[in-house]
Design an enzyme around this catalytic site. Structure first.
Site, PDB file in Angstrom:
ATOM      1  N   ASP A 152       0.825  -1.202   0.000  1.00 58.34           N
ATOM      2  CA  ASP A 152       0.000   0.000   0.000  1.00 58.34           C
ATOM      3  C   ASP A 152       0.869   1.266   0.000  1.00 58.34           C
ATOM      4  O   ASP A 152       2.100   1.188   0.024  1.00 58.34           O
ATOM      5  CB  ASP A 152      -0.935  -0.052   1.225  1.00 58.34           C
ATOM      6  CG  ASP A 152      -2.299   0.538   0.930  1.00 58.34           C
ATOM      7  OD1 ASP A 152      -2.408   1.359   0.002  1.00 58.34           O
ATOM      8  OD2 ASP A 152      -3.262   0.191   1.657  1.00 58.34           O
ATOM      9  N   TRP A 186      -3.027   3.531  -5.701  1.00 63.58           N
ATOM     10  CA  TRP A 186      -4.267   4.205  -6.117  1.00 63.58           C
ATOM     11  C   TRP A 186      -4.115   5.061  -7.379  1.00 63.58           C
ATOM     12  O   TRP A 186      -4.817   6.060  -7.560  1.00 63.58           O
ATOM     13  CB  TRP A 186      -4.813   5.089  -4.969  1.00 63.58           C
ATOM     14  CG  TRP A 186      -4.563   4.547  -3.602  1.00 63.58           C
ATOM     15  CD1 TRP A 186      -5.014   3.356  -3.108  1.00 63.58           C
ATOM     16  CD2 TRP A 186      -3.777   5.148  -2.549  1.00 63.58           C
ATOM     17  NE1 TRP A 186      -4.579   3.194  -1.826  1.00 63.58           N
ATOM     18  CE2 TRP A 186      -3.829   4.276  -1.447  1.00 63.58           C
ATOM     19  CE3 TRP A 186      -3.074   6.344  -2.433  1.00 63.58           C
ATOM     20  CZ2 TRP A 186      -3.170   4.549  -0.244  1.00 63.58           C
ATOM     21  CZ3 TRP A 186      -2.424   6.627  -1.238  1.00 63.58           C
ATOM     22  CH2 TRP A 186      -2.474   5.741  -0.166  1.00 63.58           C
ATOM     23  N   GLY A 187      -3.166   4.701  -8.239  1.00 57.85           N
ATOM     24  CA  GLY A 187      -2.994   5.450  -9.490  1.00 57.85           C
ATOM     25  C   GLY A 187      -2.062   6.656  -9.374  1.00 57.85           C
ATOM     26  O   GLY A 187      -1.876   7.381 -10.356  1.00 57.85           O
ATOM     27  N   ASP A 207     -10.126   3.565  -3.626  1.00 57.79           N
ATOM     28  CA  ASP A 207     -10.836   2.381  -3.142  1.00 57.79           C
ATOM     29  C   ASP A 207     -12.255   2.261  -3.699  1.00 57.79           C
ATOM     30  O   ASP A 207     -13.007   3.233  -3.726  1.00 57.79           O
ATOM     31  CB  ASP A 207     -10.939   2.424  -1.608  1.00 57.79           C
ATOM     32  CG  ASP A 207      -9.608   2.103  -0.961  1.00 57.79           C
ATOM     33  OD1 ASP A 207      -8.578   2.075  -1.668  1.00 57.79           O
ATOM     34  OD2 ASP A 207      -9.599   1.887   0.264  1.00 57.79           O
TER      35      ASP A 207
HETATM   36  C1  GAL Z   1      -6.198   1.207   1.299  1.00 59.24           C
HETATM   37  C2  GAL Z   1      -6.241   0.212   0.151  1.00 59.24           C
HETATM   38  C3  GAL Z   1      -7.326  -0.782   0.468  1.00 59.24           C
HETATM   39  C4  GAL Z   1      -7.025  -1.474   1.792  1.00 59.24           C
HETATM   40  C5  GAL Z   1      -6.820  -0.451   2.886  1.00 59.24           C
HETATM   41  C6  GAL Z   1      -6.332  -1.089   4.183  1.00 59.24           C
HETATM   42  O1  GAL Z   1      -5.193   2.150   1.045  1.00 59.24           O
HETATM   43  O2  GAL Z   1      -6.475   0.876  -1.053  1.00 59.24           O
HETATM   44  O3  GAL Z   1      -7.454  -1.717  -0.582  1.00 59.24           O
HETATM   45  O4  GAL Z   1      -5.870  -2.259   1.633  1.00 59.24           O
HETATM   46  O5  GAL Z   1      -5.888   0.543   2.506  1.00 59.24           O
HETATM   47  O6  GAL Z   1      -6.096  -0.181   5.189  1.00 59.24           O
END
Ligand code: GAL
Length: 382
Positions: A152, A186-187, A207
């Protein structure tokens, strides 16, 4: 001048050689878009070894494994701290047997295990991230038998994703185990440009949530990214929400059909232990999954649009094409697929993939009513 050129080559050659090796290693994985399950959409931080074990059981007993799903991925919150040597520590209350034992259990079912981390100092839920521990973490995952890692991008202030994710790629290459590398930023900074030489998949947007508006905004927004995807390296519009209850049958069919046409990773995000028959059929429809998993590995794109109506097509290995007729309006509408739009002159065979029904040979164009927010997904062949 000549000396200067030679010096340059000498300086850059080792890193070039290394890049080629680690990329080649990564690309033997995910020759078709990864299929599996991830804990985040349904369970968020409520993860435990019991849940993951039961999901693995359900993946087998529900028929998902047989349909091609294989990765069981734990998302955020499995990790709590680092020990005195800096090794990542799994939550001892939720994962009392440890991740290695869980990986053994999952492997015993013929499935694979995935974990989650973050390229920054903390994960999005403020657990320890992998910044400055890339190689150490990659080696830990390899020693546990982990097969997939999602990385992430929270708490990454001041870091360059293109640099940071390459560090992780190289760490995985040195860890001594093939591990699918899922980039989740996220791109940010157009990962489709550098993702193909860095990871096996990269998120292209923020998301998803379990609503038609969220799913359709992301899904239909993927047009134009098709040239960056192929075997071993895929655009990732995010995990599935099918079966989580926020959309109706036609909307979930749109979700699955669009993801299949996009050659997107298919990571179910629902509770596999308690699926309705409708959800199970949607996740395991062989005709639809075959579109996603087609060996040609071409991501589909939009070939026609008029107001809220869109037609998307994906060329398949057997020379046929998968075509989705999507109605994003608020009422059922008739739509026509002109075969010329997919490069066919004259009659063609049409099969409705959701209905598993051969329509027969049709002349010049195929006209059909498409429900509100719904799709008719067909395979068109000579
Ligand atoms: C976001 C991610 C999600 C999930 C989440 C967990 O940044 O895009 O898919 O992993 O964190 O905290």
């Amino acid at each position: 001048m000549r000396i200067f050129r030679c010096a340059l080559i000498a300086v850059f050659l080792p890193s070039l050689v290394f890049t080629t090796n680690s990329t080649a290693q990564a690309q033997q994985l995910a020759q078709t878009p990864p299929m599996g399950w991830n804990s985040w959409n349904k369970f968020a931080c409520e993860v435990s070894e019991q849940l993951i074990g039961e999901i693995a059981d359900a993946m087998v007993s529900s028929g998902l494994k047989e349909a091609g799903y294989q990765y069981v991925n734990i998302d955020d919150c499995w990790q709590v701290s680092r020990d005195a040597q800096g090794n990542i520590v799994a939550d001892p209350t939720r994962f009392p047997s440890g991740i290695k034992a869980l990986a053994d259990y999952v492997h015993g079912k013929g499935l694979k295990l995935g974990v989650y981390t973050d390229a920054g100092r903390l994960t999005c839920q403020k657990r320890p991230g992998s910044f400055d521990h890339e190689l150490q973490d990659a080696k830990t995952y390899a020693s546990w038998g982990v097969d997939y890692v999602k990385v992430d991008w929270c708490y990454s202030e001041g870091l360059d994703p293109e640099v940071q994710y390459v560090k992780f790629r190289d760490a995985l290459a040195q860890a001594g185990r093939p591990i699918v590398f899922s980039i989740c930023n996220w791109g940010v900074k157009a990962p489709w440009r550098w993702g193909p030489k860095t990871g096996n998949l990269w998120r292209t947007a923020g998301d998803i949530s379990d609503k038609y508006d969220s799913m359709s905004l992301i899904g239909f927004g993927q047009n134009g990214l098709e040239k960056f995807a192929g075997p071993g390296h895929w655009n990732d519009p995010d995990m599935l929400e099918v079966g989580n209850g926020g959309m109706n049958r036609d909307e979930y069919r749109t979700h699955m059909a669009l993801w299949a046409l996009l050659a997107a990773p298919l990571l179910a995000g629902n509770d596999l232990r308690s699926m309705t028959a409708e959800t199970k059929e949607m996740l395991t429809n062989r005709d639809v999954l075959a579109v996603d998993q087609d060996s040609k590995g071409v991501q589909g794109h939009r070939i026609w649009e008029e107001g809220p109506l869109e037609i998307w097509a994906k060329p398949l290995a057997d020379q046929s094409q998968a075509v989705g007729l999507f109605n994003r309006s608020e009422a059922a509408l008739k739509m026509a697929l002109d075969f010329k739009a997919i490069g066919l002159n004259g009659p063609a065979k049409v099969r409705d993939l959701w209905e598993h029904k051969d329509i027969g040979t049709v002349r010049d164009s195929y006209t059909v009513e498409v429900p509100k927010h719904g799709v008719v997904l067909v395979k068109v062949s000579r």
